[in-house]
Motif scaffolding. Structure first.
Motif, PDB file in Angstrom:
ATOM      1  N   ASN A   1       8.042  22.715  80.455  1.00  0.00           N
ATOM      2  CA  ASN A   1       8.478  23.764  81.396  1.00  0.00           C
ATOM      3  C   ASN A   1       9.458  24.738  80.743  1.00  0.00           C
ATOM      4  OD1 ASN A   1      10.606  21.975  81.245  1.00  0.00           O
ATOM      5  ND2 ASN A   1      11.082  22.053  83.435  1.00  0.00           N
ATOM      6  N   VAL A   2       9.330  24.876  79.428  1.00  0.00           N
ATOM      7  CA  VAL A   2      10.047  25.890  78.651  1.00  0.00           C
ATOM      8  C   VAL A   2       9.003  26.607  77.808  1.00  0.00           C
ATOM      9  CG1 VAL A   2      11.859  26.352  76.952  1.00  0.00           C
ATOM     10  CG2 VAL A   2      12.103  24.433  78.549  1.00  0.00           C
ATOM     11  N   GLU A   3       9.093  27.919  77.720  1.00  0.00           N
ATOM     12  CA  GLU A   3       8.126  28.663  76.929  1.00  0.00           C
ATOM     13  C   GLU A   3       8.135  28.220  75.473  1.00  0.00           C
ATOM     14  OE1 GLU A   3       7.619  33.034  77.932  1.00  0.00           O
ATOM     15  OE2 GLU A   3       9.562  32.621  78.862  1.00  0.00           O
ATOM     16  N   ARG A   4       7.028  28.537  74.784  1.00  0.00           N
ATOM     17  CA  ARG A   4       6.914  28.192  73.377  1.00  0.00           C
ATOM     18  C   ARG A   4       8.144  28.681  72.615  1.00  0.00           C
ATOM     19  NH1 ARG A   4       3.175  29.933  68.439  1.00  0.00           N
ATOM     20  NH2 ARG A   4       2.772  27.861  67.553  1.00  0.00           N
ATOM     21  N   PRO A   5       8.680  27.853  71.697  1.00  0.00           N
ATOM     22  CA  PRO A   5       9.864  28.273  70.951  1.00  0.00           C
ATOM     23  C   PRO A   5       9.663  29.606  70.242  1.00  0.00           C
ATOM     24  CG  PRO A   5       9.433  25.947  70.589  1.00  0.00           C
ATOM     25  CD  PRO A   5       8.260  26.483  71.352  1.00  0.00           C
ATOM     26  N   VAL A   6      10.766  30.287  70.011  1.00  0.00           N
ATOM     27  CA  VAL A   6      10.725  31.564  69.281  1.00  0.00           C
ATOM     28  C   VAL A   6      10.024  31.374  67.939  1.00  0.00           C
ATOM     29  CG1 VAL A   6      12.156  33.336  68.191  1.00  0.00           C
ATOM     30  CG2 VAL A   6      12.805  32.392  70.430  1.00  0.00           C
ATOM     31  N   GLN A   7      10.292  30.225  67.300  1.00  0.00           N
ATOM     32  CA  GLN A   7       9.709  29.958  65.978  1.00  0.00           C
ATOM     33  C   GLN A   7       8.293  29.382  66.054  1.00  0.00           C
ATOM     34  OE1 GLN A   7      12.980  28.629  62.976  1.00  0.00           O
ATOM     35  NE2 GLN A   7      13.527  27.680  64.919  1.00  0.00           N
ATOM     36  N   GLY A   8       7.768  29.247  67.251  1.00  0.00           N
ATOM     37  CA  GLY A   8       6.460  28.632  67.420  1.00  0.00           C
ATOM     38  C   GLY A   8       6.574  27.127  67.370  1.00  0.00           C
ATOM     39  N   GLN A   9       6.905  26.609  66.235  1.00  0.00           N
ATOM     40  CA  GLN A   9       7.224  25.203  66.042  1.00  0.00           C
ATOM     41  C   GLN A   9       8.612  25.099  65.421  1.00  0.00           C
ATOM     42  OE1 GLN A   9       5.442  22.225  66.642  1.00  0.00           O
ATOM     43  NE2 GLN A   9       4.012  23.466  67.843  1.00  0.00           N
TER      44      GLN A   9
ATOM     45  N   GLU B   1      22.834  38.785  51.836  1.00  0.00           N
ATOM     46  CA  GLU B   1      22.782  38.926  53.289  1.00  0.00           C
ATOM     47  C   GLU B   1      21.486  38.308  53.776  1.00  0.00           C
ATOM     48  OE1 GLU B   1      20.912  43.445  53.405  1.00  0.00           O
ATOM     49  OE2 GLU B   1      23.029  43.119  53.885  1.00  0.00           O
ATOM     50  N   TYR B   2      21.434  38.017  55.075  1.00  0.00           N
ATOM     51  CA  TYR B   2      20.222  37.447  55.637  1.00  0.00           C
ATOM     52  C   TYR B   2      19.133  38.510  55.719  1.00  0.00           C
ATOM     53  CZ  TYR B   2      23.003  33.404  57.172  1.00  0.00           C
ATOM     54  OH  TYR B   2      23.802  32.294  57.219  1.00  0.00           O
ATOM     55  N   ALA B   3      17.942  38.151  55.266  1.00  0.00           N
ATOM     56  CA  ALA B   3      16.815  39.081  55.349  1.00  0.00           C
ATOM     57  C   ALA B   3      16.066  38.924  56.666  1.00  0.00           C
ATOM     58  CB  ALA B   3      15.855  38.848  54.184  1.00  0.00           C
ATOM     59  N   GLY B   4      16.078  37.725  57.239  1.00  0.00           N
ATOM     60  CA  GLY B   4      15.372  37.463  58.485  1.00  0.00           C
ATOM     61  C   GLY B   4      16.334  37.043  59.581  1.00  0.00           C
ATOM     62  N   THR B   5      15.768  36.656  60.714  1.00  0.00           N
ATOM     63  CA  THR B   5      16.603  36.313  61.865  1.00  0.00           C
ATOM     64  C   THR B   5      16.463  34.870  62.308  1.00  0.00           C
ATOM     65  OG1 THR B   5      14.867  37.029  63.410  1.00  0.00           O
ATOM     66  CG2 THR B   5      16.502  38.691  62.727  1.00  0.00           C
ATOM     67  N   THR B   6      15.391  34.186  61.889  1.00  0.00           N
ATOM     68  CA  THR B   6      15.160  32.820  62.339  1.00  0.00           C
ATOM     69  C   THR B   6      15.380  31.828  61.204  1.00  0.00           C
ATOM     70  OG1 THR B   6      12.803  32.706  61.770  1.00  0.00           O
ATOM     71  CG2 THR B   6      13.377  33.710  63.902  1.00  0.00           C
ATOM     72  N   LEU B   7      15.490  30.557  61.566  1.00  0.00           N
ATOM     73  CA  LEU B   7      15.601  29.519  60.540  1.00  0.00           C
ATOM     74  C   LEU B   7      14.349  29.497  59.670  1.00  0.00           C
ATOM     75  CD1 LEU B   7      16.943  27.103  59.185  1.00  0.00           C
ATOM     76  CD2 LEU B   7      16.073  25.652  61.042  1.00  0.00           C
ATOM     77  N   ARG B   8      13.192  29.663  60.265  1.00  0.00           N
ATOM     78  CA  ARG B   8      11.968  29.740  59.470  1.00  0.00           C
ATOM     79  C   ARG B   8      12.045  30.875  58.448  1.00  0.00           C
ATOM     80  NH1 ARG B   8       7.416  27.059  60.128  1.00  0.00           N
ATOM     81  NH2 ARG B   8       7.406  25.468  61.744  1.00  0.00           N
ATOM     82  N   ASP B   9      12.593  32.000  58.848  1.00  0.00           N
ATOM     83  CA  ASP B   9      12.760  33.105  57.900  1.00  0.00           C
ATOM     84  C   ASP B   9      13.622  32.676  56.719  1.00  0.00           C
ATOM     85  OD1 ASP B   9      11.276  34.841  59.502  1.00  0.00           O
ATOM     86  OD2 ASP B   9      13.048  35.636  60.525  1.00  0.00           O
ATOM     87  N   HIS B  10      14.751  32.045  57.020  1.00  0.00           N
ATOM     88  CA  HIS B  10      15.674  31.646  55.950  1.00  0.00           C
ATOM     89  C   HIS B  10      15.010  30.660  54.985  1.00  0.00           C
ATOM     90  CE1 HIS B  10      18.273  33.660  58.613  1.00  0.00           C
ATOM     91  NE2 HIS B  10      18.892  32.642  59.163  1.00  0.00           N
ATOM     92  N   LEU B  11      14.182  29.763  55.538  1.00  0.00           N
ATOM     93  CA  LEU B  11      13.547  28.733  54.715  1.00  0.00           C
ATOM     94  C   LEU B  11      12.268  29.229  54.036  1.00  0.00           C
ATOM     95  CD1 LEU B  11      13.913  25.685  57.155  1.00  0.00           C
ATOM     96  CD2 LEU B  11      15.401  26.288  55.230  1.00  0.00           C
ATOM     97  N   GLY B  12      11.850  30.446  54.370  1.00  0.00           N
ATOM     98  CA  GLY B  12      10.635  30.988  53.780  1.00  0.00           C
ATOM     99  C   GLY B  12       9.375  30.371  54.350  1.00  0.00           C
TER     100      GLY B  12
END
Length: 455
Positions: free
Chosen positions: A207-215, A426-437
Motif C-alpha cells: 500500500n505504498v507506491e513503487r520506490p523512487v529507485q524502483g528497487q 560533488e554529487y552527480a545524481g540524486t539517488t543512492l542508485r546514482d551514487h553507486l552507479g
C-alpha cells in the motif's frame, strides 16, 4: 584487474561512541552518542559534505551489557529504520543504508517501511540484510532457539524475493489521479503478488507506491558460504572485512565474490565490494601515531599474557604488562604469525619499541577491520592502491572516535582523494542508485502485462 578509472566509492558507518571501544573516554567525547540526535544529525551532514555515497546504519536486536568493554556500541543501538527516516529529513543527497535483521522480521512490514523512506528521502535509502548471530535475540521474539545458519539464510533468501515482489506490485504509472473521471489508480497496474513459499504467505499488493529507485539497493555482509551465495544472487553491495587479509588476500576475496555473479546472470560491475577500514588521520604522520597510541591507552588495563604468549609464540609468563617487548622475549624466535602481529603493531604505533600492553592492544583490534594510521597522503596512498589493484571498489570508513574522527577524514583525506582525481567533488545524481552507479530496474509486472497485451 579492474580499471583504475572506475569510481571510488566511500561509505561512512556510524558507531556513535567511536569504533574503538575506549574512544568515548577521550576528553570531550560523547558517551550518549546512540541517543544524541544532534550528534547523529551532524554526522550525517558531515558525511554528506564529504560527498560519501552513503551513511551506513548498523543494528542489533539484543542489548549485551557484557560487550561494554569490547564493543560498547553493541550495548545501546538506535533502531535503524527509525534513524534512517530521521536523517532523511536533515540531509539532501547522501544515501542512507539501514539494517534489518530478517530472522526476526516480516517482509511486508519491512517493504512498506523502506518504500516509505525511499519516497521521503527522494530515493536515497538502501537495505543491509543481516541474519543475526546472537542467540539471545530468539528470546526477545518469543522463540526458544536461534536458528542455525542454514535456516536463517533460507529464510533471508525468500525474504528478499518477497521484498522485490512487493516493491514491484505498483507499476510506476499506476496512480493516474484523473480528476476528470475520478479514477485515482489504474487497477491494471496494481498487482497482487500471491507469494506462497516455504516461510511466507503474502498476497499483496503493497500500500505504498513503487520506490523512487524502483528497487531498494541491497547490501549484505558475512564470509560464510551461504552469505556469499545470498550476496551473489541479490546484493548490490557486499560489505566485507577482507581488509584484514592484507592486499593479496583482499584481492583473492574480491575475485571470489566477483566470480560468483555470472552464475546468476550478473555482470561484475553490478555489484560493489566495499571492505571496512578504521582510519586514524592527522595532518602529520607523527600526530596520527600519537592519536593511535592515545586511544589505545584507553583499552581496559588488564593484559592477558597467556593469550598474548599463544598469539606470538613466545613465553611471556610472569612478565610485567608494561615491560618492553624486546626485554621480555627474543622477538626473533616468535612464530611467523607472531612476527606478523608485532610488525603490524610497530607500523600502527609508528615505532619499534613497544610494551607488552601495546602489542596486546593492537592484537585485540586486528581481527575487526584493517586500521590505517597516518597523514592524509599516507591514507590516500593506501586507499588508492587497494582500489586500483583490485582489492576493493571502495571503502566503509570507521572513525575510531566521534565526531572528530569523521571530521578529520572529511577535512583531510577527502580533499587529497579529490586532488588526485579519484573521488567526486560533488554529487552527480540524486539517488543512492546514482551514487553507486546502478541503473534503475524495470518493473517485472509491467513487463509481463505489456507482453500479455502484445500476445
Amino acid at each position: 584487474m579492474p580499471s583504475p578509472t572506475r569510481p571510488l566509492h566511500l561509505g561512512f558507518t556510524i558507531w556513535p561512541t567511536g569504533f574503538h571501544p575506549g574512544a568515548w573516554r577521550l576528553p570531550g567525547a560523547p558517551s550518549d552518542g546512540n541517543s544524541n540526535a544532534r550528534l547523529l544529525r551532524a554526522a550525517a551532514r558531515t558525511a554528506e559534505r564529504g560527498t560519501f555515497d552513503f551513511f551506513f546504519i548498523g543494528d542489533r536486536v539484543v542489548g549485551l551489557p557484557s560487550s561494554q568493554f569490547s564493543a560498547p556500541n553493541e550495548v545501546l543501538r538506535p533502531e535503524a529504520l527509525t534513524l534512517a527516516a530521521h536523517l532523511a529529513a536533515v540531509t539532501d543527497r547522501i544515501g542512507l543504508i539501514t539494517t534489518v535483521n530478517t530472522t526476526y522480521a516480516e517482509p511486508y512490514a519491512v517493504a512498506r517501511a523502506l518504500a516509505t523512506i525511499d519516497h521521503l528521502s527522494d530515493g536515497r535509502v538502501g537495505l543491509n540484510i543481516v541474519t543475526g548471530k546472537n542467540e539471545e535475540a530468539a528470546r526477545n521474539f518469543g522463540r526458544t532457539e536461534h536458528w542455525d545458519n542454514s535456516r536463517r539464510y533460507d529464510w533471508a533468501t525468500e525474504f528478499v524475493e518477497v521484498l522485490r515482489l512487493l516493491w514491484d506490485s505498483w507499476e510506476d504509472d499506476a496512480r493516474i489521479a484523473d480528476a476528470a473521471t475520478g479514477r485515482f489508480v489504474d487497477e491494471r497496474r496494481v498487482h497482487r503478488v500471491d507469494h506462497r513459499g516455504e516461510f511466507f504467505r503474502v498476497a499483496g499488493p503493497l500500500n505504498v507506491e513503487r520506490p523512487v529507485q524502483g528497487q531498494i539497493p541491497l547490501v549484505n555482509a558475512g564470509a560464510s558460504e551461504r552469505s556469499r551465495q545470498l550476496g551473489a544472487a541479490h546484493a548490490d553491495v557486499r560489505f566485507t572485512n577482507s581488509s584484514v587479509l592484507g592486499l593479496e588476500g583482499a584481492r583473492a576475496y574480491y575475485r571470489d565474490l566477483k566470480g560468483r555473479l555470472a552464475a546468476h546472470g550478473r555482470a561484475e560491475d553490478e555489484q560493489l565490494i566495499i571492505p571496512g577500514v578504521a582510519v586514524y588521520v592527522r595532518p602529520t604522520s607523527a600526530e596520527a601515531h600519537e592519536l593511535y597510541a592515545r586511544v589505545q591507552r584507553l583499552t581496559r588495563p588488564d593484559v592477558d599474557l597467556v593469550r598474548l604468549s599463544a598469539a606470538l609464540g613466545l613465553d611471556l609468563a610472569g612478565e610485567r604488562p608494561d615491560a618492553p617487548l624486546a626485554e621480555a622475549a627474543d622477538v626473533a624466535t616468535a612464530s611467523d604469525e607472531g612476527a606478523l602481529i608485532v610488525a603490524e603493531a610497530r607500523e600502527l604505533y609508528g615505532r619499534e619499541e613497544l610494551t607488552l600492553r601495546e602489542v596486546e592492544a593492537s592484537f585485540l583490534r586486528r581481527g575487526w577491520f584493517k586500521e590505517l594510521v597516518g597523514s592524509p597522503t599516507e591514507i590516500a596512498d593506501t586507499l588508492q592502491r587497494w582500489h586500483e589493484e583490485g582489492a576493493a571498489d571502495g571503502f566503509m570508513i570507521f572513525p575510531p572516535h566521534m565526531p572528530d574522527g569523521l571530521d578529520a577524514f572529511v577535512d583531510l583525506v577527502v580533499p587529497e582523494l579529490r586532488r588526485r582525481g579519484i573521488f567526486r567533488t560533488e554529487y552527480a545524481g540524486t539517488t543512492l542508485r546514482d551514487h553507486l552507479g546502478l541503473p534503475r530496474p524495470a518493473n517485472r509486472f509491467a513487463a509481463e502485462r505489456v507482453a500479455g497485451v502484445a500476445r
